[in-house]
Design a protein around this motif. Structure first.
Motif, PDB file in Angstrom:
ATOM      1  N   GLY A  32       0.654  -1.063  -0.005  1.00 35.81           N
ATOM      2  CA  GLY A  32       0.039  -0.219   0.019  1.00 35.81           C
ATOM      3  C   GLY A  32       0.871   1.137   0.067  1.00 35.81           C
ATOM      4  N   PRO A  33       0.122   2.268   0.054  1.00 40.42           N
ATOM      5  CA  PRO A  33       1.007   3.614  -0.031  1.00 40.42           C
ATOM      6  C   PRO A  33       1.648   3.849   1.192  1.00 40.42           C
ATOM      7  CG  PRO A  33      -1.311   4.078  -0.946  1.00 40.42           C
ATOM      8  CD  PRO A  33      -1.153   2.680  -0.465  1.00 40.42           C
ATOM      9  N   TYR A  90      -3.901   1.987   6.437  1.00 40.91           N
ATOM     10  CA  TYR A  90      -3.163   3.182   6.133  1.00 40.91           C
ATOM     11  C   TYR A  90      -3.342   3.897   7.130  1.00 40.91           C
ATOM     12  CZ  TYR A  90      -1.978   7.239   3.518  1.00 40.91           C
ATOM     13  OH  TYR A  90      -1.499   8.591   3.072  1.00 40.91           O
ATOM     14  N   SER A 130      -3.588  -0.594  -1.888  1.00 39.77           N
ATOM     15  CA  SER A 130      -2.478  -1.507  -2.707  1.00 39.77           C
ATOM     16  C   SER A 130      -3.171  -1.752  -3.902  1.00 39.77           C
ATOM     17  CB  SER A 130      -2.543  -2.790  -1.934  1.00 39.77           C
ATOM     18  OG  SER A 130      -3.802  -3.423  -1.884  1.00 39.77           O
ATOM     19  N   LEU A 141      -5.975   5.646  -2.364  1.00 39.92           N
ATOM     20  CA  LEU A 141      -4.907   5.295  -1.476  1.00 39.92           C
ATOM     21  C   LEU A 141      -4.909   3.641  -1.000  1.00 39.92           C
ATOM     22  CD1 LEU A 141      -4.355   8.570   0.548  1.00 39.92           C
ATOM     23  CD2 LEU A 141      -3.348   7.828  -1.616  1.00 39.92           C
ATOM     24  N   ARG A 155       3.479   7.389  -9.676  1.00 37.95           N
ATOM     25  CA  ARG A 155       4.352   6.363  -9.308  1.00 37.95           C
ATOM     26  C   ARG A 155       5.880   7.036  -9.352  1.00 37.95           C
ATOM     27  NH1 ARG A 155       5.519   1.680 -13.428  1.00 37.95           N
ATOM     28  NH2 ARG A 155       5.971   2.822 -15.209  1.00 37.95           N
ATOM     29  N   TYR A 205      -5.068   7.078  -8.720  1.00 36.59           N
ATOM     30  CA  TYR A 205      -4.351   6.332  -8.031  1.00 36.59           C
ATOM     31  C   TYR A 205      -2.944   6.408  -7.702  1.00 36.59           C
ATOM     32  CZ  TYR A 205      -2.382   1.731  -6.397  1.00 36.59           C
ATOM     33  OH  TYR A 205      -1.796   0.783  -5.559  1.00 36.59           O
ATOM     34  N   TYR A 261      -9.226   5.039   1.420  1.00 40.07           N
ATOM     35  CA  TYR A 261      -7.699   4.593   1.737  1.00 40.07           C
ATOM     36  C   TYR A 261      -8.190   3.259   2.651  1.00 40.07           C
ATOM     37  CZ  TYR A 261      -9.598   6.571   6.404  1.00 40.07           C
ATOM     38  OH  TYR A 261     -10.262   6.743   7.705  1.00 40.07           O
ATOM     39  N   ASN A 270       0.658   5.548  -5.648  1.00 36.88           N
ATOM     40  CA  ASN A 270       1.422   4.737  -4.916  1.00 36.88           C
ATOM     41  C   ASN A 270       2.729   4.637  -5.557  1.00 36.88           C
ATOM     42  OD1 ASN A 270       2.410   2.624  -3.451  1.00 36.88           O
ATOM     43  ND2 ASN A 270       0.791   1.059  -4.048  1.00 36.88           N
TER      44      ASN A 270
END
Length: 941
Positions: A123-124, A173, A232, A230, A282, A257, A169, A259
């Motif tokens: 995840g983030p 998280y 995976s 936020l 990303r 999205y 989220y 991450n």
């Protein structure tokens, strides 16, 4: 393959343990479930051990401890054990809880601590809240940059002009990471909603339909039109799929999205499962795109497992693994500078369980050295000059357009970095077929024949012409747009500056002062990371421009096959052999005279005649027979064999010499250029070609040393000796001096075709790996349209017609006639044989001179001699004549009887054809009364 390499690295490290004399020892703590962390750490140590350029004879030894995830107490215990062994620094890759505990310990013991935050759930990542040091001296350095996702998200929603949106989220998280983002959004007046999503996503949507009424579901559907995820990658995919299945998502939905760690495969799954528009954020590492420097950092060779994408090992690595490798490289850089400055502090065994234990006295000096260092590693630049953390981070923003279908193409919209912020445009590209009514601001740079100034009318805007202008006009005619064009101020195409900004036409696009850049702009990975490019409209290769070789006139070129020393030895051998023959002939004459009393028959016994015979044999013209004895036969046989070898060698070397002398240029490729030393060469400093030779010449994977030699000459004195400041200067220098200019093949070919004197020629490799394209702003809505129309122009052959206009096969200068030798050009010219005619003329003149001298000498000699007086006493003369006649001795068979005939007056006796007459003459005036013997041999005709 990966397992074998990893096992080999383990074998190297464990078979060479740290000895007692080692002065470099570091400790590492990893979590048990982070198997890749331990592997990457071992590979980093192995790479440093195999590289003598960094630590020279010193080797790094290490100790690794594994702990349970989220167990701060065990982390402190293992760290104390490592300090008891004696370490210079500690490298850890753990969660936030263990990192906070280790920070307190390392601050107390003054041990430098490089911390890499892990995020194992996919995840983030959220920022770790580390405790501030009581004395303000923190020994913990964050190798992984702080979380900047919030800054990127705030930039995105501002570019999208979102006023209302929702953030989803996952349950694990840490929502505290959004506090700064929520505060900034509130100050901007944005309506932001937060909703937690449980791991059972399907139950979330089931609860929505069971608890909400129809009006509330409609409002919730409207809220989902602008959503930030936020989660995976797997959780986001399931969430979007459920939203589409429950009809809560539509073609107007826009998903963002965010991450740091998301793979290409996860991105494609997200895009194909979504409905509407998808934007993905990303983290990226731009240096991986440059294959020339991918495996080399600061003279440090990186393991192929980590730098070669073909290995496939990179796909299984996390971002934290890459920062772990760079952390070890950063420590090695600090150790090197410590050893170089001779300010090394020995390791101390610290017992952190004792209250009386004092911290390491060399800790602050080591920490200061680490903080002042800077490296370029797998993740790019790394330093700790920004409050004890690495601030260098870059994100890429990928996205699709609005679509009712699920199979959509993704493209790179923009980039974001900690220095420049957003670079590119995030506006929706709704252009489908035309650009009617659009006026583009175009920046250009003069480069023949791509862009040149045309004949301008006074008072009218400046007009341009050239190949790139013709392509631009063709696109404008098809798409219907207009343009305003201006020249860049600094006269550069664009390169990255030390502060991260760009100059030239690329800087104009980044600064959004121009919409499009048109000139001889090559598509490079560095430029493509900051701007967009259309499809190539012309292939690119590097060529060599130089003067045509001038044929050197040497009238004695026929003497070139042999060296001067060889000719001197041959000239000396002729009289030596002649003297040898003369002596042997004299010896033979004396031996025969002593045995028989009479000398043997001979043509000549003089030295001049012997030398003349030898010379005649050398030039293969034959000679008189002198083979009277075996010794003479041996001498002449040896001389004939010597003559045969010399003449054969001369003929072969003369043919080879004349063939080579007819070649146009000795330089036809980069290999030929690197091997010669007579011709200087260079390119334009700080240009794409200059960087091309730098990358190829310094690449350790390049097996051919050609580019290394080329780069050594091009970069001599940092390029100021052989390289130039502009292409026009290089072309003038190539025409004026003995100089080869390395530049774009298209440019140098045009320069050679349009040269006034036709004295220039080109060489080089015509294979192209790159091309020329039109540069646009990052995320420009016109990129795809321009690329599509360029492909159509190529398909119809219009680009080939334009190319023939500016690069004709037969222009003012015919380059083909110089590179391909014509049959009539292979004939030998008069100056090649001028030396032979000179030798003949010299011989004739010498003969005339000698003849004149002989005539003069004989006339003077005869004039000086007085004639003898004839007395009346004829009887004495007659008696002497009769006496001389009587002394003729005849040898040989008697003459046959002749028939009687009318009596003839008396005369000399008639001898047979094979008779030898020996005459004895007596000088009446001489004092010596003995006769002189003279041998006369003749053939009666």
């Amino acid at each position: 393959m990966e397992l074998l390499l990893i096992c080999f690295s383990f074998w190297i490290l464990h078979c060479n343990p740290a000895n007692a004399d080692s002065i470099i020892h570091i400790g590492a703590i990893f979590e048990e479930n982070a198997v890749k962390d331990d592997e990457i750490f071992q590979l980093a140590i192995s790479d440093l051990s195999l590289n003598d350029d960094i630590l020279q004879s010193e080797k790094i030894t290490h100790s690794v401890k594994l702990i349970e995830p989220n167990n701060p107490f065990q982390a402190v215990q293992e760290a104390c054990e490592l300090m008891n062994q004696g370490i210079l620094a500690l490298v850890t890759s753990t969660g936030c809880a263990a990192a906070s505990a280790l920070q307190s310990l390392t601050d107390a013991m003054h041990i430098p601590h490089l911390f890499i935050q892990r995020n194992g759930d996919g995840g983030p990542r959220t920022a770790c809240q580390l405790n501030p040091s009581p004395d303000g001296e923190s020994y913990t350095l964050a190798a992984r940059p702080p979380v900047r996702i919030n800054d990127v998200l705030l930039t995105l929603v501002s570019e999208f002009h979102w006023q209302k949106f929702i953030i989803f989220y996952e349950s694990d998280y840490d929502i505290r990471g959004l506090q700064t983002f929520m505060d900034q959004a509130s100050r901007l007046g944005l309506d932001v909603s937060l909703q937690r999503v449980d791991r059972n996503v399907s139950r979330v949507f089931t609860d929505l339909f069971s608890t909400m009424r129809t009006e509330e579901l409609n409002r919730y559907r409207d809220t989902l039109r602008r959503a930030v995820l936020l989660m995976s990658p797997r959780g986001a995919q399931v969430f979007i799929h459920q939203a589409v299945e429950t009809n809560l998502a539509s073609k107007d939905s826009h998903w963002v999205y965010a991450n740091e760690e998301v793979s290409d495969a996860d991105i494609m799954e997200l895009i194909h499962s979504s409905l509407g528009r998808m934007t993905i954020i990303r983290q990226v590492f731009p240096l991986w795109r440059d294959t020339n420097v991918r495996c080399m950092r600061n003279n440090h060779r990186i393991s192929s497992l980590l730098c070669d994408p073909q290995e496939g090992y990179l796909q299984s690595l996390e971002v934290s693994n890459l920062y772990l490798y760079d952390s070890v490289l950063m420590l090695a850089n600090a150790f090197y500078r410590k050893l170089e400055d001779r300010k090394w502090h020995s390791m101390a065994s610290l017992n952190c369980m004792r209250k009386s234990t004092k911290p390491w006295n060399g800790g602050w000096s080591m920490l200061d050295t680490i903080q002042k260092g800077r490296i370029s590693g797998l993740t790019g630049m790394m330093d700790f000059r920004a409050e004890g953390s690495n601030s260098h981070v870059q994100f890429e923003i990928l996205g699709t357009s609005y679509s009712e279908t699920f199979m959509k193409d993704v493209k790179r919209l923009a980039s974001w970095d900690s220095t420049r912020g957003l670079n590119g445009s995030l506006k929706e590209n709704r252009i489908e077929s035309g650009m009617q009514g659009v006026t583009l601001k175009i920046v250009t740079l003069l480069e023949e024949p791509f862009v040149m100034v045309a004949e301008n009318i006074l008072g009218q805007p400046k007009r341009y012409k050239g190949f790139s202008i013709d392509v631009l006009d063709a696109l404008a005619k098809i798409l219907g747009f207009k343009y305003d064009i201006y020249q860049v101020g600094d006269g550069k195409y664009g390169s990255a500056l030390p502060n991260g900004s760009w100059n030239g036409v690329i800087g104009e696009l980044i600064g959004k002062r121009a919409d499009l850049a048109v000139s001889a702009i090559t598509i490079t990975p560095e430029r493509e990371s900051v701007v967009d490019f259309s499809k190539r409209y012309l292939d690119y290769s590097v060529g060599i421009l130089m003067r045509k070789s001038e044929e050197k006139i040497n009238i004695f070129s026929l003497l070139a096959p042999f060296d001067l020393a060889v000719w001197a030895c041959i000239a000396a051998a002729i009289p030596v052999v002649g003297i040898m023959i003369f002596l042997l002939r004299r010896i033979q004459a004396v031996r025969c005279h002593s045995n028989t009393g009479h000398p043997p028959p001979s043509t000549s016994t003089s030295l001049q005649s012997a030398i003349w015979i030898v010379y005649g044999a050398f030039v293969q013209q034959g000679s008189d027979s002198i083979l009277g004895s075996v010794a003479l036969r041996i001498v002449m046989g040896s001389w004939w064999l010597f003559t045969l070898i010399v003449c054969s060698s001369y003929t072969a070397n003369l043919a080879a010499y004349l063939t080579v002398s007819r070649m146009d240029n000795a330089v036809r490729s980069f290999q030929d250029l690197s091997k010669q030393v007579d011709l200087a060469y260079g390119t334009v400093r700080d240009s794409a070609v200059y960087e091309y030779f730098r990358a190829k010449g310094t690449n350790p994977l390049e097996q051919d040393s050609t580019f290394a030699e080329l780069w050594k000459v091009v970069n001599k004195n940092n390029g100021f000796d052989n390289s130039v400041s502009s292409p026009s200067e290089g072309i003038k220098k190539a025409k004026r001096e003995s100089y080869a200019f390395l530049w774009d093949m298209a440019v140098v070919e045009y320069a050679a075709l349009t040269d006034d004197d036709c004295t220039l020629t080109i060489a080089g490799n015509s294979m192209s790996t790159r091309g020329y394209g039109m540069a646009l702003q990052h995320g420009s809505p016109y990129r795809d349209l321009f690329s599509q129309k360029i492909l159509e122009l190529q398909e119809k052959g219009d680009l080939d017609i334009l190319k023939q206009k500016w690069w004709p096969k037969k222009g003012r200068c015919d380059l083909q006639s110089h590179t391909d030798a014509q049959p009539e050009g292979r004939a030998l010219r008069l100056h090649s044989f001028a030396g032979v005619f000179c030798i003949l003329a010299a011989g004739l003149l010498l003969a005339l001179l000698v003849a004149a001298l002989e005539t003069w000498w004989n006339s003077n000699h005869c004039r000086r001699e007085q004639p003898k007086e004839v007395t009346a006493d004829n009887s004495s003369g007659q008696a002497l004549l009769n006496q001389n006649r009587a002394m003729v001795v005849t040898t040989g068979p008697p003459a046959p009887p002749r028939p009687r005939s009318r009596p003839r007056p008396p005369g000399p006796p008639v001898l047979p054809r094979d008779a030898t007459a020996t005459l004895y003459f007596m000088d009446p005036a001489g004092a010596d009364a003995s006769p002189d013997l003279v041998e006369l041999q003749y053939t009666q005709l």
